[in-house]
Design an enzyme around this catalytic site. Structure first.
Site, mmCIF file in Angstrom:
data_model
loop_
_atom_site.group_PDB
_atom_site.id
_atom_site.type_symbol
_atom_site.label_atom_id
_atom_site.label_comp_id
_atom_site.label_asym_id
_atom_site.label_seq_id
_atom_site.Cartn_x
_atom_site.Cartn_y
_atom_site.Cartn_z
ATOM 1 N N GLU A 245 0.833 -1.207 0.000
ATOM 2 C CA GLU A 245 0.000 0.000 0.000
ATOM 3 C C GLU A 245 0.869 1.260 0.000
ATOM 4 O OE1 GLU A 245 -3.478 2.007 2.804
ATOM 5 O OE2 GLU A 245 -2.158 0.474 3.635
ATOM 6 N N HIS A 246 1.757 1.371 0.967
ATOM 7 C CA HIS A 246 2.668 2.517 1.071
ATOM 8 C C HIS A 246 4.097 2.040 0.869
ATOM 9 C CE1 HIS A 246 -0.673 3.384 4.019
ATOM 10 N NE2 HIS A 246 -0.748 4.470 3.270
#
Length: 447
Positions: free
Chosen positions: A328-329
């Protein structure tokens, strides 16, 4: 993060692997069953069912969950001025980014043949539902991301729901929802909020799309309702992956890993580095920081169960391995962080350099924090203006010779597929515009 990633083809020296090596990709049977029952009940009994489930799950019941303008004014008055000022500033950053995204989308019309016009329009959906969770933390930033983005896209009606937190009205969250431009604000949470917005009740009109994060029950409700309404994406636990070289500050790496691990006990925090020395120092710093970290109950469990530190030979190996996670990040703490823009492909969002942290994206910088998890970054991006738009096409043929040409072509193409009705739609135009008789009908265009 799955066992498939741990068994990557990229050679690694693993200083720490997760104690758990697989993640549930879907909901458990009990969660699925509970959600299905609640949705069906709300579909059948409307407001009465919503009220019962709100009392059962959130210990809160009201005649109306819609906050009036007077109630909103009272709530806004309770929020400190500095908090309001900060919300306004952050929301302007989100609005600027969303507006630039909107400007990047162009309507167009082209003439492909004489009198043949093909066009594309980006049309906003008419009604969206925004869910702003309030379980472990009051995530008022989610109001910025879901509501502002929708309003910039041109959504006429945004209904937004958030629950009480530990029995208290979340004043700052509701202030953020109002300042973001929500048209309706409901003090309502959980499955009952998502279901009510999707299927509608006597007092809540249904929406066309749902957006916003939530717990496992909210996520499953969105999954079951998808198709009846659109959704932003299927979200799982927050993930962070850091790529670091020998130039990175190990203390900052440790702080940034734990900043995301505090989201919950199932949040993966992964470090891929070309420096074994840095990796070992990061582990030491994490252990020290966790001793008195206020959110260690979540962060320590997440680090123990899902934390990883993996050493690779080169940065190219690091980028390849990071792409396999499709996290995600993804934070790049290297000497030349912008190199990752060219060499990486699969991620929800990139955070480049020491001056940039994932927390900025989560809270203040202006990019959207609703992002794909659990490998979904391989096929989708996060929430943006385009999610609230439908790209539709139109066509118009005003030249009779062009229509006759397509009529003949359509007749041939359709009959190859045995679609006689389609073929005849083309035939009649070719015959009419060229003054011909139809082979399959007495209707005569020669007269």
């Amino acid at each position: 993060m799955t066992s498939a990633v741990i068994n990557s083809s990229v050679p690694t020296r693993d200083l720490k692997l997760p104690e758990r090596q697989s993640v549930e990709r879907g909901s458990t049977a009990s969660v699925r069953s509970t959600v299905e029952g609640v949705i069906d009940d709300i579909r059948n009994r409307g407001d009465a069912a919503v009220r019962e489930y709100s009392e059962k799950f959130d210990k809160f019941s009201a005649e109306s969950y819609l906050l009036t303008e007077e109630q909103l004014d009272e709530i806004m008055a309770r929020v400190p001025k500095q908090v309001i000022d900060d919300i306004v500033f952050v929301q302007e950053q989100v609005r600027v980014m969303a507006q630039k995204q909107l400007e990047s989308l162009a309507d167009f019309e082209i003439e492909t043949l004489p009198g043949v016009f093909l066009g594309q329009k980006n049309v906003p959906i008419q009604a969206a539902g925004a869910y702003i969770p309030g379980g472990k933390y009051p995530l008022l930033a989610s109001a910025h991301m879901t509501i502002i983005t929708a309003k910039v896209a041109g959504v006429q009606r945004v209904a937004a729901c958030t629950p009480k937190i530990r029995g208290e009205v979340p004043d700052a969250t509701i202030a953020a929802m109002r300042l973001a431009g929500a048209d309706e604000i409901y003090l309502l949470g959980g499955i009952q909020a998502v279901a009510a917005m999707a299927v509608g009740t006597e007092t809540i009109r249904p929406v066309n799309m749902l957006a916003g994060p939530g717990n496992a029950f909210v996520a499953e409700a969105k999954r079951q309702l998808f198709g009846e309404v659109g959704i932003d994406l299927f979200a799982g636990p927050t993930e962070v992956l850091i790529v670091a070289d020998e130039y990175a500050d190990p203390f900052i790496v440790a702080v940034d890993l734990l900043s995301q691990a505090e989201h919950g006990p199932d949040s993966p925090a992964v470090l891929i580095t070309t420096s074994e020395d840095l990796g070992r120092k990061v582990i030491e710093h994490v252990d020290k920081i966790l001793i008195d970290m206020p959110t260690r109950d979540f962060a320590a469990v997440a680090w123990k169960d899902w934390g990883e530190v993996r050493v690779v030979e080169t940065l190219d190996d690091a980028y390849t391995l990071a792409d396999e996670y499709a996290s995600e990040h993804v934070q790049i703490l290297t000497r030349n962080p912008r190199e990752a823009l060219e060499k990486m492909h699969d991620y929800g969002a990139l955070f480049l350099g020491e001056g940039t942290c994932v927390s900025y994206g989560d809270k203040v910088i202006g990019t959207n924090h609703v992002l794909p998890t659990r490998g979904a970054a391989r096929y989708t991006g996060g929430l943006w203006v385009g999610k609230y738009l439908r790209t539709v096409t139109y066509q118009e043929v005003t030249n009779t010779e062009s229509s006759a040409f397509f009529g003949e072509l359509c007749g041939r193409a359709a009959r190859v597929e045995y679609f006689e009705g389609h073929a005849r739609s083309g035939d009649v135009r070719a015959a009419k515009y060229r003054g011909q008789k139809l082979a399959w009908s007495d209707h005569d265009f020669t007269a």
